[in-house]
Design a protein around this motif. Structure first.
Motif, mmCIF file in Angstrom:
data_model
loop_
_atom_site.group_PDB
_atom_site.id
_atom_site.type_symbol
_atom_site.label_atom_id
_atom_site.label_comp_id
_atom_site.label_asym_id
_atom_site.label_seq_id
_atom_site.Cartn_x
_atom_site.Cartn_y
_atom_site.Cartn_z
ATOM 1 N N CYS A 473 0.848 -1.201 0.000
ATOM 2 C CA CYS A 473 0.000 0.000 0.000
ATOM 3 C C CYS A 473 0.882 1.250 0.000
ATOM 4 N N ALA A 487 -2.156 0.991 4.586
ATOM 5 C CA ALA A 487 -1.762 -0.322 5.096
ATOM 6 C C ALA A 487 -2.590 -0.762 6.308
ATOM 7 N N HIS A 491 -4.917 -4.001 6.132
ATOM 8 C CA HIS A 491 -4.610 -5.101 7.043
ATOM 9 C C HIS A 491 -5.877 -5.560 7.773
ATOM 10 N N LEU A 505 1.443 -7.157 9.361
ATOM 11 C CA LEU A 505 1.480 -5.740 8.973
ATOM 12 C C LEU A 505 2.876 -5.178 9.229
ATOM 13 N N HIS A 507 5.310 -1.513 8.463
ATOM 14 C CA HIS A 507 5.465 -0.174 7.894
ATOM 15 C C HIS A 507 6.601 0.544 8.591
ATOM 16 N N VAL A 531 0.976 -7.458 4.735
ATOM 17 C CA VAL A 531 0.551 -6.134 4.265
ATOM 18 C C VAL A 531 1.657 -5.161 4.653
ATOM 19 N N SER A 532 2.145 -4.381 3.680
ATOM 20 C CA SER A 532 3.302 -3.539 3.956
ATOM 21 C C SER A 532 3.294 -2.278 3.106
ATOM 22 N N THR A 533 4.012 -1.261 3.587
ATOM 23 C CA THR A 533 4.314 -0.111 2.739
ATOM 24 C C THR A 533 5.586 -0.464 1.974
#
Length: 681
Positions: A473, A487, A491, A505, A507, A531-533
């Motif tokens: 994201c 994110a 998530h 998750l 970031h 889920v990550s930046t």
């Protein structure tokens, strides 16, 4: 350059104290600053035949007035005036808004020249500029400048024209007559006149050509002179090692090196045995095997009795490199140490002692390597990975821990040749342009947001087969200004969708320890969907991950998308990258199509440079790019290459350092400080 040019702008007529301050605020302090404040575009006052005029274009027409001016007033101070004139035997209407004061200045039978917006269907021009009489053939193009404060473009034009009238004849020529003749370039003083006050497009083209070449040549001379000074002033380190042992190390690797890896390795070995200091940039696409090449260089340094340091931007990456190098050197007696911010207390003290007394042969670490407490016994090779993520000072501090060690910069961002020449002109450049055998290309798809559920089902199927997935994201938290997925929300949504699997998750706001915990869990498959930046953009290596979904992919540059995509496809499994985007403009759609069609990072980087411009190429304005006044490294890449070749030939020639014909260029180098050993940043 004559002292006149370094006088304050206040010496010019019309520039008082207030205007001087406003000019200073936009970086225009001296007479020469004004001369170098080049136009960013030109208004075209060239009169074209009516049938060639395009609807809604800004155009210039000239004709004879046929009617008295008719004015209508509305509101308190608003007016609309209209006249009709004959242009090429066609009756045309001209509309002037809020310029009723011109009514008594325009009479039937007058010839007028008008510039404004053209309505092809109504044969009407909405006038912006008005001039009595025929068009002036010497003023077809009018310069438009960036301005600030209360200064208008008209005033800026006047200031610069006053400067030219007073000082242009004193502008010294700095180019040898041989170059002016070979490239058919105008004199410097003529070029300055023509860039600000061009008579026509042809004159403007030659003026720009001259000034672009001059700017690029001066820059490249500085680069080449810096390289020469570095080599003259520093003998560097000549590594002495048994080449057969290096070859044995290469042959015992669990895989064969590609031809590109072998070629680059030979270039590095040649540099290391040379008495001159190595200063080389190693470019390699994602997964091309730069670390292996670096390991060969470090092994050669070890054989010669010298230490190596590998500095990387993140702790995750440092640990991965450390583990990879331990595997590669498992058979030998090479002592490898890891030094990051997380290594503290007694452990750190013992590792520092081992480095200082020479027991440690290779140190892998983050910026922790440049702390004062880290001392090397005989540092012979410094390698920085993703080097543009470190500041110039950080890179230099590490190098200064040894006595002129050889330096190798590595980057997985494929830098186009044009940019490599301009940013890294003081380095030699090597490129690994071939992927290891057996790697399957990542299949890339562009989908719209309404396909999300179908994509999630596909990810679920992959995870059920034992594989893992990334979901990327652009933002961490919800933004009021950008309508893009974030994110934290994604998530939460995916946890509800993937009830049978663990969704993690990650970031940039997590602490280092938290990031490591998440990555350890993902690496060991305790987390199946991460889920990550973009913190996973560089270096994260989880071979079991086969799918990547990128939300709002049109928010990323091509090179960054390619970096992200490189996190999958790192093993024998077929891998997939799904770009989810609803780009509105043609450029966004074109970028999504290019990503689907192209796996070549170098080709993508060239395209990215064209689409986004050099300033944004690294995703940051702090990329180390030179701030050119008129040259553009994309548009002017041929001139850049020519200037580089010419500069290199000049710096090597005796004539450049002796003959009067090069005096202007030598003077520039002397003033730059490069010849006195000042650092080039």
């Amino acid at each position: 350059m004559n002292d006149h040019f370094y006088q304050s702008v206040s010496v010019l007529n019309g520039i008082g104290e207030e205007k001087e301050k406003e000019l200073q605020q936009i970086g225009l302090e001296t007479v020469f600053d004004l001369l170098q404040h080049f136009p960013y575009r030109y208004e075209n006052h060239e009169v074209q035949p009516i049938e060639q005029l395009r609807h809604d274009d800004r155009v210039t027409i000239s004709g004879v007035v046929q009617t008295e001016a008719a004015v209508r007033y509305f509101g308190k101070k608003k007016s609309r005036m209209m006249i009709r004139l004959v242009v090429e035997n066609i009756l045309v209407s001209a509309v002037f808004f809020n310029r009723a004061f011109l009514k008594n200045k325009i009479n039937r039978g007058d010839t007028v020249t008008l510039t404004g917006k053209w309505d092809k269907h109504k044969l009407t021009i909405t006038v912006q500029d008005f001039k009595q009489g025929e068009p002036d053939p010497t003023k077809q193009l009018e310069a438009v400048y960036s301005v600030g404060g209360s200064i208008t473009v008209k005033q800026m034009r006047r200031f610069i024209q006053t400067t030219l009238q007073m000082y242009a004849e004193y502008i010294p020529e700095n180019m040898p007559a041989s170059i002016l003749s070979a490239y058919k370039l105008p004199l410097r003083s003529e070029a300055y006149w023509s860039i600000h006050c061009p008579k026509n497009k042809e004159e403007l083209k030659h003026a720009r050509r001259r000034l672009v070449y001059e700017e690029l040549l001066l820059f490249q001379l500085k680069m080449q002179a810096f390289k020469r000074q570095e080599r003259l002033s520093k003998s560097g380190m000549s590594h002495r090692f048994d080449e057969d042992k290096v070859n044995d190390f290469i042959h015992q690797l669990p895989f064969s090196l590609t031809n590109a890896q072998l070629r680059v390795t030979q270039e590095i070995m040649k540099d290391m045995t040379d008495s001159l200091k190595m200063n080389r940039l190693l470019q390699g696409d994602v997964g091309s095997g730069k670390t292996v090449v670096a390991s060969v260089a470090m092994y050669a340094a070890y054989l010669s009795g010298n230490q190596s340091a590998l500095m990387v931007p993140t702790e995750i990456l440092a640990e991965q490199h450390f583990e990879a190098l331990r595997d590669l050197f498992r058979e030998g007696n090479v002592n490898i140490s890891l030094l990051t911010g997380s290594v503290k207390g007694k452990t750190r003290r013992l590792r520092n002692e081992s480095i200082e007394n020479g027991e440690t042969d290779i140190v892998v670490g983050t910026h922790a390597l440049i702390q004062e407490d880290v001392k090397f016994k005989h540092l012979g090779l410094v390698i920085t990975d993703e080097q543009h993520r470190f500041g110039v000072t950080q890179r230099r501090t590490l190098q200064e821990k040894g006595y002129d060690p050889d330096v190798l910069f590595m980057t997985a961002t494929p830098i186009p040749r044009t940019l490599a020449i301009s940013v890294f002109g003081d380095m030699d450049v090597s490129a690994i342009d071939e992927l290891p055998a057996g790697r399957k290309p990542v299949e890339t798809y562009w989908v719209k947001h309404d396909m999300l559920e179908r994509i999630l089902r596909f990810i679920e199927k992959q995870v059920d087969q034992g594989r893992q997935a990334y979901v990327i994201c652009p933002l961490i938290e919800e933004s009021e200004t950008l309508d893009v997925q974030n994110a934290i929300d994604v998530h939460a949504q995916l946890q509800q969708f993937f009830v049978r699997h663990h969704v993690g998750l990650m970031h940039g706001r997590l602490t280092t320890e938290e990031k490591e915990q998440v990555m350890d869990s993902f690496s060991s498959n305790k987390i199946q969907i991460l889920v990550s930046t973009t913190v996973v953009e560089v270096g994260v290596n989880v071979p079991n991950a086969t799918t990547m979904l990128i939300y709002d992919a049109d928010r990323f540059g091509l090179s960054q998308l390619h970096q992200l995509r490189g996190r999958v496809g790192r093993a024998q499994y077929q891998s997939y990258c799904v770009l989810m985007a609803d780009p509105k403009g043609e450029t966004g759609q074109e970028r999504m199509k290019i990503m689907q069609e192209t796996e070549d990072g170098f080709a993508l980087s060239e395209k990215d440079l064209e689409l986004r411009g050099p300033g944004d190429f690294f995703g940051s304005k702090q990329s180390g790019l030179p701030d050119f006044k008129i040259a553009d490294v994309v548009h002017d890449h041929k001139a850049l290459e020519t200037a580089r070749q010419d500069a290199a030939a000049m710096i090597k020639s005796e004539a450049f350092w002796r003959d009067q014909t090069y005096a202007g260029l030598r003077q520039y180098l002397e003033n730059s400080g490069v010849l006195d050993g000042q650092k080039l940043d």
